[in-house]
Structures are given as structure tokens and as C-alpha cells.
Motif scaffolding. Structure first.
Motif, PDB file in Angstrom:
ATOM      1  N   ARG A  10       0.842  -1.214   0.000  1.00 10.69           N
ATOM      2  CA  ARG A  10       0.000   0.000   0.000  1.00 10.69           C
ATOM      3  C   ARG A  10       0.871   1.256   0.000  1.00 10.69           C
ATOM      4  N   HIS A  11       1.878   1.251   0.877  1.00 12.22           N
ATOM      5  CA  HIS A  11       2.698   2.440   1.068  1.00 12.22           C
ATOM      6  C   HIS A  11       3.520   2.757  -0.191  1.00 12.22           C
ATOM      7  N   ILE A  12       4.162   1.737  -0.743  1.00 11.15           N
ATOM      8  CA  ILE A  12       5.042   1.985  -1.896  1.00 11.15           C
ATOM      9  C   ILE A  12       4.209   2.398  -3.116  1.00 11.15           C
ATOM     10  N   CYS A  13       3.076   1.714  -3.316  1.00 11.40           N
ATOM     11  CA  CYS A  13       2.244   2.073  -4.473  1.00 11.40           C
ATOM     12  C   CYS A  13       1.742   3.511  -4.357  1.00 11.40           C
ATOM     13  N   ALA A  14       1.413   3.905  -3.133  1.00 12.32           N
ATOM     14  CA  ALA A  14       0.864   5.249  -2.947  1.00 12.32           C
ATOM     15  C   ALA A  14       1.946   6.321  -3.025  1.00 12.32           C
ATOM     16  N   GLU A  15       3.123   6.039  -2.526  1.00 13.09           N
ATOM     17  CA  GLU A  15       4.135   7.095  -2.358  1.00 13.09           C
ATOM     18  C   GLU A  15       5.265   7.056  -3.390  1.00 13.09           C
ATOM     19  N   HIS A  16       5.506   5.915  -4.015  1.00 17.90           N
ATOM     20  CA  HIS A  16       6.746   5.810  -4.806  1.00 17.90           C
ATOM     21  C   HIS A  16       6.560   5.513  -6.288  1.00 17.90           C
ATOM     22  N   GLU A  17       5.351   5.254  -6.717  1.00 22.19           N
ATOM     23  CA  GLU A  17       5.084   4.958  -8.119  1.00 22.19           C
ATOM     24  C   GLU A  17       6.129   4.040  -8.747  1.00 22.19           C
TER      25      GLU A  17
END
Ligand code: SF4
Ligand code: SF4
Lengths: 366, 312
Positions: free
Chosen positions: B239-246
Motif C-alpha cells: 500500500r505504502h510503496i504504491c501510494a508514495e513511490h510509483e
């Protein structure tokens, strides 16, 4: 509302009786078959444990047959059982099924209570006062049916090993279970079961002392013949009496924490496992080990350890049993089960195991 | 004194901090994590059945360390940061002990330090740390002067990640439990292959666990909390990487027969279906017999997919 529940062991008889007696419409999933298992396998992955696959298959078949409300007994950590409901919900939602869900808490705590309150909010609106009024009697009937069903299965396991014609045992057991399923009152339940017991009792015996094994392992695998590939019957037909370590009723009694005797028994079993395991590994792991020690103490001829392939606690138990078997001098057959085409291989393994137990009993093997 | 601490356990922050403690309190202790190369045959473990490879590897490392050390530290890891570890870790010291008891020679007498690690808060952390240090170094051991170092702050980790990604214009999220991603044997060389193709790698371990935990909590409800720490790490990281790091792509690296991964995989695939921007995702299942060539082929195909998407 049409409720459904897993078609597992004596559990489904319990659930069905409750729904029937309380007047709640229900859909009984077809008995677990190849398609059930295949559905479960197809919609999960290779490392998911078999009981989850089968329960998922049951639910898909029930939803296809018109069910809209799934009821399932829950559990808790540390192994996967406590997340079965969460995972199955994800899969069914992704498949596009429209359903409601009710988890009967396996462990009673505040979170479980709140979850239950939330999940039953809509359902309560659809239930009539009559459903509520009939519920206590329905639970009593369901409970009595489950207990009788387990007693019949226990007696059949004993008789199978000594019957001249074990197929007669299957006939009496199946007709007894079918009559039990149809019975609608407590006296009727007792009556049909006593008839089945009488039928079993009159089967002619061959007179040889049967081998006795304790069947231990993961709960669903021990209790459900479609998961354990009918191992109880396969062994019985080779003259082996199988004592099961698990019954659904004992799990419910344990979960409710009301039966102090049962809880004490569990504590004592944990102690028995201590030479091998010093901490509760989870699920039935420590009990599988303890029951092997118990089987030795009770002069059983062997232990059959059944568990689904990839089961974490029982894989650990299998490692421990592989040491304990030499230390205690009791043969163990550990069977990780998964594929449906294991039947022939199982027969070969079981036959060899029976030979070993027989040789051991006759003193030809030390 | 030589003390064995299997390398696989070092993937846990808590164990790495413990190691620092041991160095500070007892500089004379020589810690061994990897068994020294020896001509003697490695001991054969008890039947491992169908256990997952990471666990087998852990048990085998512990056993191979036994003949080479004076003490072996294999804590009973039950809970870290308030979340459970998989049941295998509860039995780890017992399986090592059962294996040890079957060894020939003096290795059979090597003491095993199996302190129970059940940590939810800072108080637990201090208590367990002292228990373990005393079990290892003696009951008189004084509490270390410095408080147990907290995990690196989120800010620190963010800066470290920025450094790590400098020079890469594309990243791939490599999601997996700490020992899968960090162990060169278990990760099948994936980080190196991706780096050689010009991809920076973001892993769950680049973030503070509390951030990932918060992200994972979005999928919890009442009693149905995802209770394994490693699972929360993966779900939260997704969740975090998809939301913040594209990231340009997501690889979920898991172990065959891992009970935790089996369920996380289902949830991750479900979350992936719901992603607004369709990031390519691949699941790679590692097992004891995975061959490097297969992994390379899978990765090449995956990178082609990513290239196809980024250039179309
Ligand atoms: S006990 Fe084993 S089979 Fe049962 S849920 Fe846990 S991991 Fe799965
Ligand atoms: S989390 Fe998975 S890989 Fe790790 S020990 Fe448990 S089952 Fe094995």
C-alpha cells in the motif's frame, strides 16, 4: 436470507439442524467432491492449506446454489485458521459473489463480540421473533445430533476393525447418519441412533485382537474423511481400530471454555509434550506430540499423523514425531495430504505400516 | 567465548540491536553467524518434512554452527512490535535442541539460549533484552547503560532510501519478508539482477515498521487483524510503496510452502486488482531447488512487460 455453512464432518449436521429447527432458510453445499476441491485449488495457490481450499469450494458451490449468507466458525492465531474467514471473504468478493458473512467466534473476546454485533446487524432485521424463540431448542437438537453422530462414528471405527465383513459397518453407519439427519426431536434422535448402534453390535466379528492406532494431527484433516482420504476406513478395513484425537464437539466445548474438565485435560496434554516442545506452537502441534506419548502410555500399536501439506504447526509436529518414534518405540505414519490422486500411494503406505505394527506386536521387530 | 547466532535471524531489527548490545557489553565475545567452511560433513537434520526452505535453512545453519561455538543463541521469537511471528519460530529452539541431542561428540553439550521474545512495547523490549543478555553472559550482567536503541527513525530511513535510489530513474518494489529479501540465497540474486538492468529497488525494510503497520491496518477489521508481523510488513509495504513511490513494477518474492505468504499473496493480488494505475506485478516463488536461470528468464520477461508499458 439463505444461510450456508461448510460441509465438513459432523459440523454440517449441527449447522443444518440449527437452521432447520429455528426455521432459518438454508442451502446445504453438496457433499465435498472433486469439483469442490478443484474450485478451492483454482482460486487459491499451491501453498494454501487444504481445509481452506475445501471450505472455499463448499461456499462457492453453495452460493451457486442460491445461498446469500455464509456462516462459519472462526478461530484465532497463531496459524492460518484464524484468518480463514478474512481470506475467503477476499476471494469470494474478488470473484464477484454477493454475500453476507457471519463468523461464529471460536474465541470469545471483545473484538469478536463487536464483530459479531456488526455482522448480525442486517441479519437480525430479517429474522422473525419465531426464529429467535426456536433458537435455543434448535441448538440443543443440533448439539445432540452432532454428539450422536460422533458416537456412531467412534463405534463404527471400533467395529470395522473386528467385523467379518467391514462393509456391513459402512452400511449401518451410513443409514444411521442419514436417519439421524432426518430426525426432528430428541427422542427420535436417540431412537434412530440406538437402532444404528444395535445394528453395528449384531455384525459378526472375526475374533482376532485388532491393532489400535491413535489418529492425530490437524483438526479438519482428522475429522473430515474427504480431506483425510478416508483413512479411518482404509485402516479399519485392514483390521485397525482408529481412535481419533479430535471431534468438532470437543473443539466447540474447548472454544467456549465452559468445560473445565476438558480444559484441564488439554493442560495435562501440553505437559506431556514438554520433553519435546517447550512452548505452545499453535493449533494442534503440541497435542499431536502429546497424543503420541499418550498412545504409547496406553499401549496403542501406532500413531497416524495426518495434516495438510504446508501446514506450519503440523510440519513441526512431524519433525518432532520423527524423533519421538525411536525414543518411545511406537511406529508413526506421518501423512501430509493434499492431492486427490493420492489414494493408491496411501494404500501402499498404510499396508506397510500395518505390517510393521503387526511384526512389532508379534515380537519380530524391536 | 564463541557465540553462534544464525545469520537468518539477523534480518530482524531486534536481533541486530541485540548483537550491538553484546558487542558493547562483552567485547571478548566472538559472534559467529555463518558456519565456517569445514571438511567435516555437515550434520544431517531430523526429518524436515515439507517445511519451507527459509526455516530449513535456519535450522541447518544453527546445527552447523553448534560444533564451532561455545553457546548458541536461538531466541524463541513469538512477537515483535506487538505482532506475531509464524508458528515455526515458536518451535525453532526446540527443533534445534532435538537436533543437537542427536549430534555425536561434544556438540551435544553446547548450551542453547532460547529466551522467549514476546515484545509489544518498550518495556517488554528492555525486559527481554536483559533476560537474554543475562542468560548468555551470566546472571550478574548489569543492564546496558544506554537504553535499547530504538529502530532508526522514519526520517533516517527516508534519507537512506533516497541515497539508495540516487542515480536510478526507475524503481521496482521488491516485496517480501525481511529474510527473503535480504538473504542472498533466498532472494535468488534478484536485487543484483534488477540493479544490473538499471532499476533501483525499494523493499519493505526501507521503511519504518510503524508506517507499514499503519498502512496494513486499513485491511483489518475487529478480530480479523492480520496478526503476523511479516504479513503486515508486506501488506503495508504494498500500500505504502504504491501510494508514495510509483514503482515501475512490483515483485512479490515468497517462499514455496510458506503459510504466511500463501495468504498474503491472495490479499496482495486482490489489492493489485483494485489499483487505479496498473503497475505490472509478478509473484516469484522461491524454493530450495529454484535455479538461477529460471529466475533470470522470469525477470527478463517481467522487465519486457514494464518496458512495453513505459514506452507505449
Ligand atoms: S493448522 Fe495447519 S492446516 Fe490448519 S489452518 Fe493452521 S496451517 Fe492451515
Ligand atoms: S513465515 Fe513462512 S517462510 Fe518464514 S518460517 Fe514461517 S512458513 Fe517459513
Amino acid at each position: 436470507m439463505k444461510v450456508t455453512f461448510p460441509h465438513l464432518g459432523s459440523m454440517y449436521i449441527f449447522c443444518k439442524a440449527i437452521a432447520e429447527e429455528a426455521g432459518i432458510p438454508y442451502v446445504l453445499p453438496p457433499p465435498t467432491r472433486d469439483r469442490t476441491r478443484e474450485l478451492g485449488e483454482f482460486h487459491t495457490n499451491e501453498s494454501v492449506c487444504l481445509p481452506l481450499k475445501i471450505i472455499l469450494g463448499n461456499f462457492i458451490e453453495a452460493l451457486e446454489a442460491g445461498a446469500d449468507t455464509i456462516v462459519m466458525v472462526g478461530s484465532g492465531p497463531p496459524c492460518r485458521l484464524g484468518l480463514y474467514d478474512r481470506t475467503i471473504k477476499v476471494i469470494l468478493s474478488d470473484l464477484g459473489y454477493d454475500f453476507r458473512w457471519l463468523t461464529i467466534p471460536g474465541i470469545f473476546n471483545w473484538q469478536a463480540f463487536l464483530q459479531n454485533h456488526d455482522e448480525t446487524r442486517e441479519l437480525r432485521k430479517e429474522l422473525t421473533p419465531s426464529n429467535f424463540l426456536r433458537f435455543p431448542r434448535a441448538v440443543m437438537i443440533g448439539w445432540r445430533k452432532m454428539r450422536w453422530c460422533e458416537h456412531l462414528e467412534d463405534q463404527a471405527a471400533r467395529k470395522r476393525a473386528v467385523a467379518q465383513n467391514p462393509l456391513e459397518v459402512e452400511r449401518w453407519l451410513q443409514s444411521g447418519l442419514a436417519a439421524l439427519d432426518q430426525a426432528r426431536s430428541l427422542p427420535a434422535i436417540s431412537k434412530v441412533c440406538r437402532q444404528a448402534l444395535a445394528g453395528l453390535a449384531q455384525i459378526r466379528e472375526h475374533g482376532r485382537r485388532p491393532l489400535k492406532v491413535m489418529m492425530v494431527g490437524e483438526v479438519y484433516t482428522v475429522m473430515e474423511p474427504t480431506i483425510n482420504m478416508n483413512i479411518e476406513q482404509r485402516l479399519g478395513h485392514l483390521g485397525v481400530e482408529v481412535k481419533r484425537s479430535s471431534y468438532f464437539s470437543s473443539h466447540i466445548r474447548r472454544g467456549s471454555r465452559l468445560d473445565r474438565g476438558l480444559l484441564k485435560e488439554r493442560r495435562q496434554l501440553m505437559e506431556l509434550a514438554v520433553p519435546y516442545l517447550n512452548y505452545d506452537v499453535g493449533a494442534e502441534c503440541n497435542f499431536s506430540v502429546a497424543e503420541m506419548v499418550l498412545a504409547k502410555n496406553m499401549d496403542y500399536d501406532g500413531v497416524v499423523h495426518v495434516y495438510p501439506f504446508s501446514c506450519m504447526p503440523e510440519t513441526t509436529a512431524a519433525s518432532v514425531l520423527s524423533t519421538a518414534t525411536t525414543e518411545l518405540g511406537i511406529p508413526v505414519l506421518s501423512l501430509p495430504l493434499d492431492r486427490k490422486d493420492m489414494g493408491l500411494r496411501l494404500d501402499t503406505q498404510i499396508e506397510a505400516f500395518v505390517d510393521i505394527m503387526q511384526m512389532k506386536r508379534s515380537g519380530d521387530l524391536h | 567465548m564463541k557465540v553462534g547466532l544464525p545469520m537468518e535471524l539477523l534480518s530482524f531489527d531486534w536481533i541486530r540491536r541485540l548483537k550491538e548490545d553484546i558487542h558493547a557489553l562483552a567485547p571478548q565475545v566472538e559472534l559467529c553467524h555463518v558456519p565456517a567452511a569445514t571438511s567435516a560433513r555437515r550434520p544431517v537434520p531430523l526429518s524436515e518434512g515439507d517445511a519451507c526452505f527459509p526455516f530449513k535453512k535456519m535450522v541447518r545453519t544453527a546445527m552447523a554452527l553448534l560444533p564451532q561455538v561455545d553457546r548458541l543463541v536461538v531466541p524463541r521469537l513469538v512477537r515483535l512490535d506487538g505482532h506475531l511471528l509464524c508458528p515455526n519460530f515458536r518451535a525453532f529452539p526446540d527443533l534445534v535442541a532435538l537436533n543437537r541431542d542427536r549430534l555425536p561428540g561434544p556438540a551435544r553439550k553446547i548450551p542453547i539460549i532460547d529466551t522467549l521474545v514476546d515484545i509489544t512495547d518498550a518495556g517488554d523490549e528492555e525486559r527481554v533484552r536483559l533476560l537474554l543478555l543475562r542468560a548468555l553472559l551470566g546472571p550478574e550482567t548489569a543492564p546496558p547503560a544506554a537504553p535499547f536503541p530504538r529502530p532508526q527513525s522514519a526520517g533516517h530511513k527516508a534519507a537512506a532510501l533516497q541515497d539508495k535510489l540516487r542515480g536510478y530513474d526507475r524503481t521496482i518494489a521488491l516485496i517480501g519478508r525481511a529474510y527473503m529479501v535480504g538473504d542472498a540465497h533466498l532472494n535468488m540474486g534478484i536485487p543484483a539482477i534488477l540493479a544490473s538492468q538499471g532499476y533501483g529497488i525499494v523493499t519493505p525494510q526501507d521503511f519504518d515498521f510503524s508506517d507499514l503497520d499503519r498502512a496494513a491496518a486499513r485491511d483489518d477489521y475487529y478480530a480479523k487483524t492480520m496478526y503476523w508481523r511479516g504479513a503486515r510488513e508486506c501488506l503495508g509495504a504494498f500500500r505504502h510503496i504504491c501510494a508514495e513511490h510509483e514503482p515501475a513494477g512490483i515483485i512479490y518474492l515468497l517462499s514455496f510452502n510458506c503459510g504466511v505468504d500463501a495468504l498474503v499473496r491472495i490479499e496482495l493480488m486482490s489489492l493489485h486488482k483494485k489499483l487505479a494505475n496498473k503497475i505490472p506485478m509478478m509473484v516469484l516463488v522461491g524454493d530450495e531447488h529454484s535455479q538461477q536461470e529460471h529466475v533470470v528468464t522470469r525477470l527478463e520477461a517481467f522487465l519486457d512487460v514494464i518496458d512495453g508499458i513505459t514506452t507505449s
